[in-house]
Design a protein around this motif. Structure first.
Motif, PDB file in Angstrom:
ATOM      1  N   ALA A  66      -9.571  -0.726  -3.073  1.00 42.58           N
ATOM      2  CA  ALA A  66      -8.170  -1.057  -2.807  1.00 42.58           C
ATOM      3  C   ALA A  66      -7.311  -0.663  -4.001  1.00 42.58           C
ATOM      4  N   GLU A  67      -7.815  -0.932  -5.205  1.00 43.70           N
ATOM      5  CA  GLU A  67      -7.085  -0.527  -6.414  1.00 43.70           C
ATOM      6  C   GLU A  67      -6.967   0.995  -6.490  1.00 43.70           C
ATOM      7  N   ALA A  68      -8.032   1.692  -6.123  1.00 38.12           N
ATOM      8  CA  ALA A  68      -8.005   3.158  -6.158  1.00 38.12           C
ATOM      9  C   ALA A  68      -6.945   3.703  -5.209  1.00 38.12           C
ATOM     10  N   SER A 108      -5.499  -7.400   5.686  1.00 44.20           N
ATOM     11  CA  SER A 108      -4.382  -8.164   5.149  1.00 44.20           C
ATOM     12  C   SER A 108      -3.086  -7.370   5.239  1.00 44.20           C
ATOM     13  N   MET A 109      -2.102  -7.921   5.924  1.00 44.38           N
ATOM     14  CA  MET A 109      -0.802  -7.259   6.022  1.00 44.38           C
ATOM     15  C   MET A 109      -0.078  -7.276   4.678  1.00 44.38           C
ATOM     16  N   LEU A 110      -0.379  -8.252   3.836  1.00 40.83           N
ATOM     17  CA  LEU A 110       0.218  -8.313   2.504  1.00 40.83           C
ATOM     18  C   LEU A 110      -0.123  -7.034   1.732  1.00 40.83           C
ATOM     19  N   TRP A 111      -1.380  -6.592   1.838  1.00 38.97           N
ATOM     20  CA  TRP A 111      -1.802  -5.366   1.160  1.00 38.97           C
ATOM     21  C   TRP A 111      -1.048  -4.162   1.718  1.00 38.97           C
TER      22      TRP A 111
END
Length: 119
Positions: free
Chosen positions: A89-91, A111-114
């Motif tokens: 996810a960070e990448a 996650s919709m936040l992401w």
């Protein structure tokens, strides 16, 4: 010159242009592969069949994906969903921030936040 001759010349000229265009060298892409799943594997297979170069990094829990931040390493990155982790996810987040072209498998993250963060 009659109309028939001009039409014949035009057809010959169009055919010559078409043949030259088909012989023109296809510009090869370098496609980075980050993670995999069935969909990402099919995209990679199609790209390889077309003559593109696949660039893979081994994810060993480190930051090997940072090679993909360099535009000379690859033209675009295919991101698979299998093995999704906070590190991947960070990448993805970092590659989006530096405007790297990505082709991502869906859904990567539920996650919709992401998703809002990436937008």
């Amino acid at each position: 010159m009659d109309g028939f001759s001009r039409d014949s010349e035009r057809r010959v000229a169009r055919r010559a242009v078409s043949e030259a265009a088909s012989k023109e060298q296809y510009s090869r892409m370098q496609i980075g592969i980050l993670g995999t799943d069935r969909w990402a594997a099919s995209v990679a297979s199609a790209a390889a069949a077309r003559g593109n170069v696949l660039v893979r990094v081994e994810e060993c829990g480190g930051r090997e994906w940072e090679h993909f931040l360099d535009p000379s390493v690859c033209d675009a990155v295919v991101v698979g969903a299998d093995g999704w982790s906070p590190a991947r996810a960070e990448a993805v987040r970092t590659m989006i921030q530096v405007a790297r072209p990505l082709v991502v498998s869906q859904p990567l993250e539920v996650s919709m936040l992401w998703a809002w963060e990436l937008e």
